[in-house]
Design an enzyme around this catalytic site. Sequence first.
Site, PDB file in Angstrom:
ATOM      1  N   CYS A  49      -4.805   2.530  -3.702  1.00  0.00           N
ATOM      2  CA  CYS A  49      -3.592   3.059  -3.031  1.00  0.00           C
ATOM      3  C   CYS A  49      -2.439   2.082  -3.183  1.00  0.00           C
ATOM      4  CB  CYS A  49      -3.841   3.357  -1.560  1.00  0.00           C
ATOM      5  SG  CYS A  49      -5.059   4.627  -1.302  1.00  0.00           S
ATOM      6  N   HIS A  52       0.864  -1.181   0.000  1.00  0.00           N
ATOM      7  CA  HIS A  52       0.000   0.000   0.000  1.00  0.00           C
ATOM      8  C   HIS A  52       0.905   1.237   0.000  1.00  0.00           C
ATOM      9  CE1 HIS A  52      -2.772   2.961   1.833  1.00  0.00           C
ATOM     10  NE2 HIS A  52      -3.755   2.183   1.433  1.00  0.00           N
ATOM     11  N   LYS A  71     -10.754  -1.083   9.873  1.00  0.00           N
ATOM     12  CA  LYS A  71     -10.878  -2.309   9.057  1.00  0.00           C
ATOM     13  C   LYS A  71     -11.198  -3.507   9.942  1.00  0.00           C
ATOM     14  CE  LYS A  71      -7.617  -0.334   5.919  1.00  0.00           C
ATOM     15  NZ  LYS A  71      -7.896   0.020   4.536  1.00  0.00           N
ATOM     16  N   GLN A 119      -4.682  -5.546   6.493  1.00  0.00           N
ATOM     17  CA  GLN A 119      -5.638  -6.453   5.827  1.00  0.00           C
ATOM     18  C   GLN A 119      -5.569  -7.857   6.422  1.00  0.00           C
ATOM     19  OE1 GLN A 119      -7.885  -5.362   3.891  1.00  0.00           O
ATOM     20  NE2 GLN A 119      -7.056  -3.381   3.287  1.00  0.00           N
ATOM     21  N   ASP A 175       2.775  -4.882   8.103  1.00  0.00           N
ATOM     22  CA  ASP A 175       1.590  -4.050   7.956  1.00  0.00           C
ATOM     23  C   ASP A 175       0.382  -4.983   7.965  1.00  0.00           C
ATOM     24  OD1 ASP A 175      -0.536  -2.602   7.072  1.00  0.00           O
ATOM     25  OD2 ASP A 175       0.422  -1.850   5.253  1.00  0.00           O
TER      26      ASP A 175
HETATM   27  N1  PMP Z   1      -1.728  -0.766   4.582  1.00  0.00           N
HETATM   28  C1  PMP Z   1      -2.648  -1.532   3.996  1.00  0.00           C
HETATM   29  C2  PMP Z   1      -2.264  -2.921   3.550  1.00  0.00           C
HETATM   30  C3  PMP Z   1      -3.934  -1.057   3.798  1.00  0.00           C
HETATM   31  O1  PMP Z   1      -4.852  -1.821   3.221  1.00  0.00           O
HETATM   32  C4  PMP Z   1      -4.255   0.252   4.237  1.00  0.00           C
HETATM   33  C5  PMP Z   1      -5.636   0.821   4.034  1.00  0.00           C
HETATM   34  N2  PMP Z   1      -6.188   0.609   2.777  1.00  0.00           N
HETATM   35  C6  PMP Z   1      -3.256   1.010   4.849  1.00  0.00           C
HETATM   36  C7  PMP Z   1      -2.005   0.467   5.013  1.00  0.00           C
HETATM   37  C8  PMP Z   1      -3.517   2.379   5.354  1.00  0.00           C
HETATM   38  O2  PMP Z   1      -4.485   2.359   6.333  1.00  0.00           O
HETATM   39  P1  PMP Z   1      -5.154   3.704   6.876  1.00  0.00           P
HETATM   40  O3  PMP Z   1      -5.619   4.457   5.676  1.00  0.00           O
HETATM   41  O4  PMP Z   1      -6.273   3.219   7.730  1.00  0.00           O
HETATM   42  O5  PMP Z   1      -4.100   4.408   7.647  1.00  0.00           O
END
Ligand code: PMP
Length: 418
Positions: free
Chosen positions: A375, A134, A237, A214, A211
Amino acid sequence: MTVSAAAPRVRPGLDLAAIRADFPILARRVHGKRLVFLDSAASAQKPRAVIDAEREVYETEYANVHRGVYWLSERATASYEAAREKVRRLLNAREGREIVFVRGATEAINLVAQTFGRAFLAPGDEVLITEVEHHANIVPWQMLRDEKGIVLKVAPVDDEGDLDLDAFRSLIGPRTRLISVAHVANALGTVLPVEAIVGLARERGIPVLLDGCQAVQHQPIDVQALDCDFYVFSGHKLYGPSGVGALYGKAEWLEKMPPWQGGGDMIRSVTFDKTEYNELPWKFEAGTPNIAGVIALGAAVDYVQSVGYDAIASHETELLGYAVRELSKINSLRFIGRPRRRSGVISLALEGVHPHDIATILDREAICVRAGHHCAQPTMTRFGVPATVRASFGLYNGHDDVDALVAGLRKVQEVFGL
Ligand code: PMP
């Protein structure tokens, strides 16, 4: 207060009707139709226990935390710190002081980049990530590259979206100072081989950030068994509120890392000459936190644990298998990534139709899917597409949602004469 409203209820297996009844928004009709919510990877819906917990904070025990000597503030502080203990147990961290509340995964990774990165990385030092990260696990390292001259190395994935572990291994070198990878890739659903990655890192004494944005909603996490140095996730999430998440860090790292933001709560004493910082975890929690959000995140943890990861994982695994099978029957549908181990997410394309058109037509059927780059633009580049349609699953999804998606996609085909 009665955050105990969110106390665990014991449920054998996963009773889908009962789960759905826990999520008020799922009763809502959209365009006169049943809501089919397939965008939980972007943000999950909230059970009543979480909504109630947040409301009850404001109604019954709201005050700033760690500051007041009066009863209300002490109550709020106790609930706030109780939520930390819930997150500690969720991740099986050794100590509560290893859990830092942040705005979300993005802030957590930026915190590590800015503190660990500033303190321990020198020009020419390398941070190793993968091709399916991401943006939140790419851009903070690029910012550090621009600031400090570190080097960003990127391990490739194969055509299925699985990590090329040999290539990954070969990218680890004498200057590798941090490995930072997704536990589950958000655009493809690939479950990365984090045990093998941590194993490679341990042999070489390299710290690892995972991270878990997910992952934590789909499978139990044990940071001690994983032996990672940092683990990050976002509350929204995990069926919790937005604007709150957690950074787990091994105490030995967090102790050594300088604070990030300066302000209230993160100090022990301040004079104009010198400031002494607070102890962990408050050293990293400058300013008034998202008090009600943190407490409601605790309620989300309670909720997920009351359903049980066994029930969640077996339900979702079966559902994903069903979805892949049913979607495979649609001609002109292409899966973007077919990872060996997949969690929560299916990315797809229909030949000749832009993903945004697909999502718009599905919306008319009250089906919420995400169309775009998620993203994760480098992932799109790797697969040669500008965007995908992503269906992502939560514990409240069922076969009827998959059937609706398949029917919706057939409608898209009709509209485009495919
Ligand atoms: N890492 C991953 C793998 C994600 O899926 C996301 C959110 N789509 C993020 C980081 C960022 O999360 P947040 O926008 O809640 O800070």
